[in-house]
Motif scaffolding. Structure first.
Motif, PDB file in Angstrom:
ATOM      1  N   CYS A 318       0.834  -1.206   0.000  1.00 16.57           N
ATOM      2  CA  CYS A 318       0.000   0.000   0.000  1.00 16.57           C
ATOM      3  C   CYS A 318       0.867   1.254   0.000  1.00 16.57           C
ATOM      4  O   CYS A 318       0.569   2.237  -0.697  1.00 16.57           O
ATOM      5  CB  CYS A 318      -0.928   0.000   1.213  1.00 16.57           C
ATOM      6  SG  CYS A 318      -2.230  -1.254   1.156  1.00 16.57           S
ATOM      7  N   HIS A 319       1.959   1.238   0.791  1.00 14.22           N
ATOM      8  CA  HIS A 319       2.875   2.380   0.819  1.00 14.22           C
ATOM      9  C   HIS A 319       3.530   2.584  -0.548  1.00 14.22           C
ATOM     10  O   HIS A 319       3.651   3.726  -1.023  1.00 14.22           O
ATOM     11  CB  HIS A 319       3.954   2.159   1.890  1.00 14.22           C
ATOM     12  CG  HIS A 319       3.469   2.426   3.280  1.00 14.22           C
ATOM     13  ND1 HIS A 319       3.059   3.671   3.714  1.00 14.22           N
ATOM     14  CD2 HIS A 319       3.325   1.600   4.352  1.00 14.22           C
ATOM     15  CE1 HIS A 319       2.694   3.605   4.979  1.00 14.22           C
ATOM     16  NE2 HIS A 319       2.837   2.348   5.397  1.00 14.22           N
ATOM     17  N   ALA A 322       0.991   4.073  -2.922  1.00 13.66           N
ATOM     18  CA  ALA A 322       0.731   5.477  -2.603  1.00 13.66           C
ATOM     19  C   ALA A 322       1.841   6.362  -3.148  1.00 13.66           C
ATOM     20  O   ALA A 322       1.580   7.447  -3.706  1.00 13.66           O
ATOM     21  CB  ALA A 322       0.602   5.653  -1.087  1.00 13.66           C
ATOM     22  N   HIS A 323       3.086   5.907  -3.010  1.00 14.58           N
ATOM     23  CA  HIS A 323       4.223   6.679  -3.530  1.00 14.58           C
ATOM     24  C   HIS A 323       4.146   6.783  -5.053  1.00 14.58           C
ATOM     25  O   HIS A 323       4.363   7.866  -5.620  1.00 14.58           O
ATOM     26  CB  HIS A 323       5.528   6.005  -3.104  1.00 14.58           C
ATOM     27  CG  HIS A 323       6.739   6.655  -3.683  1.00 14.58           C
ATOM     28  ND1 HIS A 323       7.240   7.864  -3.235  1.00 14.58           N
ATOM     29  CD2 HIS A 323       7.561   6.270  -4.711  1.00 14.58           C
ATOM     30  CE1 HIS A 323       8.299   8.191  -3.948  1.00 14.58           C
ATOM     31  NE2 HIS A 323       8.524   7.232  -4.844  1.00 14.58           N
ATOM     32  N   ARG A 326       1.333   9.137  -6.062  1.00 20.69           N
ATOM     33  CA  ARG A 326       1.697  10.520  -5.766  1.00 20.69           C
ATOM     34  C   ARG A 326       2.627  11.059  -6.842  1.00 20.69           C
ATOM     35  O   ARG A 326       2.484  12.193  -7.309  1.00 20.69           O
ATOM     36  CB  ARG A 326       2.338  10.614  -4.389  1.00 20.69           C
ATOM     37  CG  ARG A 326       2.668  12.040  -3.945  1.00 20.69           C
ATOM     38  CD  ARG A 326       2.992  12.111  -2.469  1.00 20.69           C
ATOM     39  NE  ARG A 326       4.038  11.182  -2.100  1.00 20.69           N
ATOM     40  CZ  ARG A 326       3.877  10.176  -1.239  1.00 20.69           C
ATOM     41  NH1 ARG A 326       2.689   9.988  -0.686  1.00 20.69           N
ATOM     42  NH2 ARG A 326       4.860   9.375  -0.933  1.00 20.69           N
ATOM     43  N   LEU A 333      -0.180  14.151  -1.639  1.00 20.64           N
ATOM     44  CA  LEU A 333      -1.450  13.509  -1.348  1.00 20.64           C
ATOM     45  C   LEU A 333      -2.385  14.490  -0.646  1.00 20.64           C
ATOM     46  O   LEU A 333      -1.927  15.324   0.152  1.00 20.64           O
ATOM     47  CB  LEU A 333      -1.244  12.284  -0.458  1.00 20.64           C
ATOM     48  CG  LEU A 333      -0.576  11.079  -1.130  1.00 20.64           C
ATOM     49  CD1 LEU A 333      -0.286  10.025  -0.071  1.00 20.64           C
ATOM     50  CD2 LEU A 333      -1.456  10.502  -2.204  1.00 20.64           C
TER      51      LEU A 333
END
Length: 340
Positions: A318-319, A322-323, A326, A333
């Motif tokens: 998930c991290h 997200a990166h 972004r 974000l």
């Protein structure tokens, strides 16, 4: 004579398509007079087809039981439908592969050239798609027992099977007494067979995975069909979260708490996932995929807040996503509670 033969075959095809026809309806379909319909009916009777006459002011006909219909009566669309069915049935029902292959070969042998060529062109090669979540093929005998009970409105006695299809021993973990079920529907969804019925043990409607039930011999006990809640069996199956599903075998399996009701998530969760009811507005979804990023992507499709994400590999995925998102958006974000 050739025209008469073609019309008789067309008449026979119509008689097999519906339980009964009035003489006027047949005449309209064949674009002939009712007198010609009577003559063609006599032709079919001389050929050995048991066509019964129906009483009434309009007159009518019904094809009796025990007749043998030549597959040549299939039109192009029907022949292709049978070819597809014979090739796909063994993937959801075990023990049919050899019989289905022989049936398809026999059908092709007696088809006219144009239909045979169309069927041969439709020989299917089934490939496993990454996003398929099929169950093991159901046993044909289980399908026959369940289907017969649904058709006859007979009570079923069934036990819930444990992991690997084993019958738990009384007194051990996972054992539950045999259930009395009033079976109403057999449903295939996402490659899995489900039995929909009224369960006497719970005094409620239930949706059971058919491959996770051990069905006893037919009881012969009849029941009066009940009214299905909501009247829509598809909606009932898709929104029931305790169908007895288990996570499909994948390289990665993860879960998260979703801020959505269980019945909503069950409606859209892929087959082979498990939805656990937590409270009226929250549930836990367990799902598998070929990568941790794949699971994260599936969870994101529900467009709701996720908490208690497990295991650590899924949190890390998930991290990473997200990166990447972004960076793809070219901006930071949005803060919590705001919309981009």
């Amino acid at each position: 004579m050739a025209e008469t033969s073609r019309r008789a075959l067309r008449l026979l095809s119509l008689l097999t398509a519906r339980r009964s026809w009035s003489r006027g309806e047949l005449a309209a379909r064949l674009e002939v007079s009712e007198r010609t319909v009577r003559r063609d009916i006599d032709t079919l009777r001389r050929l050995g087809y048991p066509v019964a006459s129906l009483r009434g002011p309009a007159g009518g006909y019904r094809l009796g039981a025990g007749h043998t219909l030549p597959p040549l009566l299939f039109d192009s669309d029907q022949a292709l439908a049978v070819a597809v069915a014979l090739q796909t049935a063994p993937h959801t029902v075990s023990g049919l592969a050899e019989d289905a292959t022989r049936a398809l070969e026999a059908l092709e042998q007696i088809m006219p050239t144009r239909l045979r060529q169309a069927v041969e062109a439709l020989r299917l090669t089934r490939l496993q798609n990454y996003w398929e979540f099929p169950a093991p093929p159901i046993q044909a005998v289980a399908l026959q027992v369940a289907g017969g009970a649904v058709h006859r409105h007979e009570v079923l006695i069934a036990e819930t099977l444990g992991p690997g299809g084993t019958r738990p021993v009384p007194g051990t973990a996972g054992f539950s007494p045999a259930r009395r079920i009033e079976p109403h529907h057999l449903v295939v969804w996402a490659g899995r067979w489900y039995l929909v019925g009224f369960d006497h043990a719970d005094d409620a409607w239930r949706v059971h995975r058919l491959d996770r039930l051990h069905l006893h011999a037919p009881t012969g006990i009849r029941f009066t069909p009940r009214e299905l809640p909501g009247g829509d069996v598809a909606h009932l199956v898709m929104t029931t979260y305790d169908r007895g599903d288990t996570p499909a075998a994948w390289e990665c399996t993860g879960s998260a708490r979703l801020d959505l009701p269980a019945e909503t998530v069950a409606r859209w969760a892929p087959g082979g996932s498990v939805v656990e009811h937590l409270d009226s507005g929250h549930c836990r979804l367990t799902v598998g995929a070929w990568s941790w990023a794949g699971i994260a992507g599936l969870l994101a499709t529900f467009d709701t807040d996720l908490t208690d994400v497990q295991p650590a590999e899924l949190v890390a995925a998930c991290h990473r996503l997200a990166h990447r998102f972004r960076a793809a958006a070219g901006t930071g974000l949005p803060t919590a509670g705001t919309r981009p």
